[in-house]
Design an enzyme around this catalytic site. Structure first.
Site, PDB file in Angstrom:
ATOM      1  N   ASP A 284       0.832  -1.202   0.000  1.00 46.37           N
ATOM      2  CA  ASP A 284       0.000   0.000   0.000  1.00 46.37           C
ATOM      3  C   ASP A 284       0.870   1.258   0.000  1.00 46.37           C
ATOM      4  O   ASP A 284       1.851   1.341   0.741  1.00 46.37           O
ATOM      5  CB  ASP A 284      -0.856  -0.043   1.275  1.00 46.37           C
ATOM      6  CG  ASP A 284      -1.929   1.013   1.316  1.00 46.37           C
ATOM      7  OD1 ASP A 284      -2.802   0.992   0.443  1.00 46.37           O
ATOM      8  OD2 ASP A 284      -1.888   1.869   2.229  1.00 46.37           O
TER       9      ASP A 284
ATOM     10  N   GLU B 228       1.724  -0.516  -4.980  1.00 45.43           N
ATOM     11  CA  GLU B 228       0.720   0.485  -5.309  1.00 45.43           C
ATOM     12  C   GLU B 228       1.437   1.824  -5.238  1.00 45.43           C
ATOM     13  O   GLU B 228       1.664   2.371  -4.167  1.00 45.43           O
ATOM     14  CB  GLU B 228      -0.443   0.478  -4.305  1.00 45.43           C
ATOM     15  CG  GLU B 228      -1.546   1.428  -4.724  1.00 45.43           C
ATOM     16  CD  GLU B 228      -2.170   2.239  -3.604  1.00 45.43           C
ATOM     17  OE1 GLU B 228      -3.222   2.822  -3.832  1.00 45.43           O
ATOM     18  OE2 GLU B 228      -1.597   2.324  -2.504  1.00 45.43           O
TER      19      GLU B 228
HETATM   20  C1  BGC Z   1      -5.495   2.123  -0.468  1.00 43.18           C
HETATM   21  C2  BGC Z   1      -6.670   2.878   0.031  1.00 43.18           C
HETATM   22  C3  BGC Z   1      -6.334   3.407   1.413  1.00 43.18           C
HETATM   23  C4  BGC Z   1      -5.034   4.208   1.399  1.00 43.18           C
HETATM   24  C5  BGC Z   1      -4.506   4.440   2.760  1.00 43.18           C
HETATM   25  C6  BGC Z   1      -4.534   3.253  -0.585  1.00 43.18           C
HETATM   26  O1  BGC Z   1      -3.960   3.614  -1.626  1.00 43.18           O
HETATM   27  O2  BGC Z   1      -5.693   1.450  -1.671  1.00 43.18           O
HETATM   28  O3  BGC Z   1      -7.841   2.118   0.033  1.00 43.18           O
HETATM   29  O4  BGC Z   1      -7.364   4.235   1.848  1.00 43.18           O
HETATM   30  O5  BGC Z   1      -4.045   3.559   0.678  1.00 43.18           O
HETATM   31  O6  BGC Z   1      -3.972   3.262   3.287  1.00 43.18           O
END
Ligand code: BGC
Ligand code: MG
Length: 542
Positions: free
Chosen positions: A217, A285
């Site tokens: 994340d 991500e």
């Molecule tokens: C996740 C989100 C989350 C955020 C904070 C992101 O990019 O995919 O769903 O709210 O990170 O952790």
């Protein structure tokens, strides 16, 4: 060693061309074993794994199931080594992983290294220990700014939270902590070596439990520029909210994103993953600024993959899609990484709706999916897209996303609840087999979903579910291809992608185009001698 642990000799690792299905744990399936609470859970997922095997995916990515007060629905982790009682127990997680492996499905878990919950033991200790303590140095506490008569009364910098509002909150002793997301998600200080050591242990904890990989994340956010300098803001004076969207701000050069030091973390994690048998992987991500900066995350000694959000952000046009495919392949060729593709996830508007909704939106969504599934590399699917679900217009009183709660619509953004509505499995009214009981689940389901359930679509050749099954089965029969060998052509509304064993035609226009000779392997909609508007087809021969 199990068969899964043995390297596939001479073949690329499994993840390089896998189809990975994202499970949003709260909204996939509620077993009722944790109480009839209308919230999905781990036993619910386990019970539905045969459906995913039959759908034809290779792996699942499960969103955070760790102990959490659920202010950001699990992305606020209080204990990285345990399961939230809402979702089950560690024994349930072990059963899930073992059942998936028996079905030849891999399991990717979600890691949230950028921030913890404010209920994490480290944050509680930081609050208790006070300014200047080693406990506080694991987070980004600072003294505030302010006029001479009120020193410290203003935040130490002007950073804005991704969820809206200031990214700083003041604690009782006067210091301010940083939270790039919700107030209950304090950011760690990754410049403190204790943080990196703790996280390497968390990786090992889950690798020891036999997971196949990690979705990381906010992978581009861990390090902040050491100066913590102000960011460039362009606020609307009427609302004091930034004029730009969250994505636009994230993509701009800012002191909290995409700092060079972050790559040291992924080199270290690479070593950790490589020390385990089997082909363990991770996927970033990272909402980075350019394809080139995305490629840095997947250099040979860093992460396995990075999400490629460029198609998801592209307009509906043959030229835009062509640019995305060629731009991605070129950037990744330099580092020898394989591409990834994604059209929907739990943070964005479902692609049926982005492409206009209704029958036209669904036709375009299916066509885009079929095109994506022919591209080299791996594809990520989001639960419910195989049912053709649209974004739901969740009533304001039912919205639960912290990004909505933080500003309650001041920026016009309604939050992400609309793509997180629990999955309809069967039956003719809520909860459509999502869980036991008669009532609505945690986000209410629409009254008109009876024809969209997995059960209703099974066996109906025209349904989106049977289309996904056909497409995924056909994909399994394709010869391997590489990003370098793919050819992309645009002729008006027609996008043609030529890869090993296949030509893919995507008609982005409304009117039918002539269908070239060849055998139709699979099509996104009815094809009869011509290629109708908003339709894609896989052709062999000729
Ligand atoms: C996740 C989100 C989350 C955020 C904070 C992101 O990019 O995919 O769903 O709210 O990170 O952790
Ligand atoms: Mg439940």
């Amino acid at each position: 060693m199990t068969a899964r642990d043995e390297p596939r000799s001479g073949e690329a690792p499994w993840w390089r061309d896998a189809v990975i299905y994202q499970i949003y744990v709260r909204s996939f399936a509620d077993s009722g074993t944790r109480g009839v609470d209308g919230v999905g859970d781990l036993p619910g997922i386990t019970s539905r794994l045969p459906y995913l095997r039959d759908l034809g995916v290779d792996a699942v990515w499960i969103t955070p199931f760790y102990t959490s007060p659920q202010h950001d629905h699990g992305y606020d982790v209080a204990d990285y080594r345990d399961i939230d009682p809402l979702f089950g127990t560690l024994a349930d997680a072990d059963t899930l992983v073992a059942t998936a492996h028996d079905l030849d499905l891999r399991v990717i878990v979600d890691l949230v290294p950028n921030h913890t919950s404010d209920e994490h033991a480290w944050f509680r200790a930081a609050l208790a220990a006070g300014p200047g303590s080693p406990e506080r140095a694991r987070y980004l506490f600072r003294d505030g700014r302010g006029p001479a008569d009120a020193p410290g009364s203003e935040p130490p910098n002007n950073w804005q939270s991704v969820f809206g509002g200031p990214a700083r909150t003041r604690v009782a002793d006067g210091q301010w902590y940083l939270h790039l997301f919700y107030t209950t998600q304090p950011d760690r200080d990754w410049r403190n070596p204790e943080v990196g050591d703790m996280f390497a242990d968390v990786l090992r904890f889950w690798l020891d439990r036999d997971v196949d990989g990690f979705r990381v994340d906010v992978a581009h956010g861990l390090y902040k520029e050491a100066s913590l300098r102000d960011q460039v803001l362009d606020e609307d004076p009427a609302t004091s909210e930034p004029k730009e969207s969250m994505v636009a701000r994230t993509l701009r050069d800012e002191p909290m994103w995409d700092q060079p030091e972050v790559h040291d973390v992924y080199r270290r994690w690479h070593e950790v993953l490589a020390s385990y048998p089997g082909e363990r992987m991770n996927v970033a991500e990272a909402w980075t600024q350019t394809p080139a900066s995305m490629a840095k995350f997947v250099r040979p000694d860093e992460m396995s993959q990075a999400f490629n959000f460029s198609w998801l952000l592209a307009d509906w046009s043959a030229q835009a899609f062509a640019d995305v495919v060629t731009g991605t392949c070129e950037a990744l060729a330099d580092v020898g990484a394989s591409p990834t593709w994604v059209l929907s996830n739990h943070d964005v508007i479902r692609h049926t709706t982005r492409y206009g909704g209704g029958p036209a939106g669904l036709a375009r969504a299916r066509a885009a999916t079929l095109t994506m599934l022919a591209l080299p590399g791996s594809s990520y699917l989001y639960q419910g897209e195989e049912l053709g679900l649209e974004q739901v217009d969740v009533a304001p009183e039912d919205r639960q996303d912290p990004s909505w709660l933080r500003h309650r619509g001041a920026t016009g953004e309604v939050g992400r609840d609309g793509c997180r509505v629990p999955i309809p499995w069967s039956g003719t009214s809520a909860p459509y087999g999502f869980g036991p009981g008669e009532g609505q689940p945690w986000i209410p389901q629409p009254a008109d979903w009876a024809s969209l359930t997995a059960q209703a679509q099974t066996g109906d050749d025209g349904s989106t579910l049977e289309f996904y099954r056909r497409a995924l089965a056909a994909r399994r029969g394709l010869p391997a291809t590489t990003a370098e060998s793919v050819r992309v052509d645009v002729d008006g509304d027609l996008l043609t992608i030529t890869r090993a064993g296949l030509r893919v035609l995507l008609n982005c226009g409304e009117s039918a185009l002539p269908l070239p000779p060849g055998d139709v392997v699979v099509a996104s909609g009815p094809v009869d001698g011509e290629l109708p508007g908003w339709t894609a087809v896989w052709l062999t021969g000729q």
